[in-house]
Design an enzyme around this catalytic site. Structure first.
Site, mmCIF file in Angstrom:
data_model
loop_
_atom_site.group_PDB
_atom_site.id
_atom_site.type_symbol
_atom_site.label_atom_id
_atom_site.label_comp_id
_atom_site.label_asym_id
_atom_site.label_seq_id
_atom_site.Cartn_x
_atom_site.Cartn_y
_atom_site.Cartn_z
ATOM 1 C CG ASP A 8 48.868 36.245 33.306
ATOM 2 O OD1 ASP A 8 49.736 35.753 34.254
ATOM 3 O OD2 ASP A 8 47.799 36.713 33.501
ATOM 4 N N GLY A 9 50.660 33.603 32.846
ATOM 5 C CA GLY A 9 50.633 32.166 32.581
ATOM 6 C C GLY A 9 49.111 31.668 33.495
ATOM 7 C CD GLU A 43 52.115 34.311 35.971
ATOM 8 O OE1 GLU A 43 52.512 35.064 35.053
ATOM 9 O OE2 GLU A 43 50.914 34.322 36.588
ATOM 10 C CG ASP A 66 49.442 38.346 36.703
ATOM 11 O OD1 ASP A 66 50.440 37.637 36.965
ATOM 12 O OD2 ASP A 66 48.278 38.307 36.404
ATOM 13 C CG HIS A 120 42.264 38.077 37.528
ATOM 14 N ND1 HIS A 120 42.205 37.537 36.456
ATOM 15 C CD2 HIS A 120 43.168 37.233 38.278
ATOM 16 C CE1 HIS A 120 42.709 36.302 36.319
ATOM 17 N NE2 HIS A 120 43.479 36.247 37.424
ATOM 18 C CG ASP A 130 44.267 36.027 32.936
ATOM 19 O OD1 ASP A 130 44.806 35.298 33.486
ATOM 20 O OD2 ASP A 130 43.112 36.120 32.723
#
Length: 234
Positions: A8-9, A43, A66, A120, A130
């Protein structure tokens, strides 16, 4: 076996202070970032560093992500972009080119698949990645220490990038008078690249995952293998 990891980023302001992270479990994760970058860059970098960190193991890799942009870029669009000279269908240059080219190289020979997860939404691995990516972006925002993580501990240390074999050089005396066998020199008289017997010698070089990635990119740029580049350097 399959390694399951989330990538994730995070970018505060997008662009702004940015972070990336990949996460397998509490003992195996890594993070980093920049003072100014976009969320998409974070990401992509997270996926890139995950592949680099696991490059020395044979396990399949399941990447939970995501970002539809990242998944589509890698699994659908990148091959066409590359065929068009890294340009999109409208002829415009592809964004984030450096990261995409590094990913294109890192994916070679790997067994992997991507799975989209909703961000989320309380997915444990995604939330862990995240939170770590955001922690980096917030650290850059505050000029605080960057939480980089332990890396891929489960895979053990990154092994030697290559085993380089170099043949002992033939001495000028042997070239001019092959029938004459010269007496071996004492070890104290030998230079760094002189050897007492003419046989291949093995040199092992231990590199971190980041160093190995740089070696591969530099070798690719010169059109040689990493082993050949190391041989030249030695």
């Amino acid at each position: 076996m399959t390694i399951t990891a989330a990538a994730d980023g995070s970018a505060l302001g997008n662009p702004g202070p940015a972070g990336w992270a990949w996460y397998i479990d509490d003992n195996n994760w890594a993070a980093g970032g920049w003072k100014h970058a976009t969320n998409n860059q974070g990401e992509l970098k997270a996926v890139l560093e995950l592949f680099r960190a696991t490059a020395h193991v044979d396990d399949d890799l399941l990447v939970l992500c995501d970002s539809q942009y990242v998944i589509n870029a890698i699994t659908k669009w990148m091959r066409g972009w590359k065929a068009k000279g890294w340009r999109k269908a409208d002829g415009k240059p592809v964004m984030n080119l450096d990261l995409l080219q590094e990913l294109d190289e890192a994916l070679v020979g790997r067994k992997y698949r991507f799975e989209w997860v909703k961000g989320h939404a309380n997915h444990p691995l995604n939330e862990a990645a995240d939170s770590r990516a955001r922690a980096v972006s917030e650290a850059y925002q505050r000029n605080a220490t960057i939480p980089t993580g332990p890396g891929f501990v489960a895979g053990g240390p990154v092994p030697a990038a290559a085993v380089v074999k170099t043949a002992a050089a033939t001495t000028p005396a042997a070239k001019t008078a092959p029938a004459k066998i010269a007496a071996p020199r004492a070890s104290a008289d030998l230079g760094l690249f002189d050897f007492e017997v003419e046989r291949p010698h093995t040199v092992q070089v231990s590199l971190s995952a980041e160093e190995l990635g740089r070696l591969k990119r530099r070798a690719s740029g010169r059109g040689v293998s990493p082993e050949e580049l190391l041989r030249d350097l030695i």
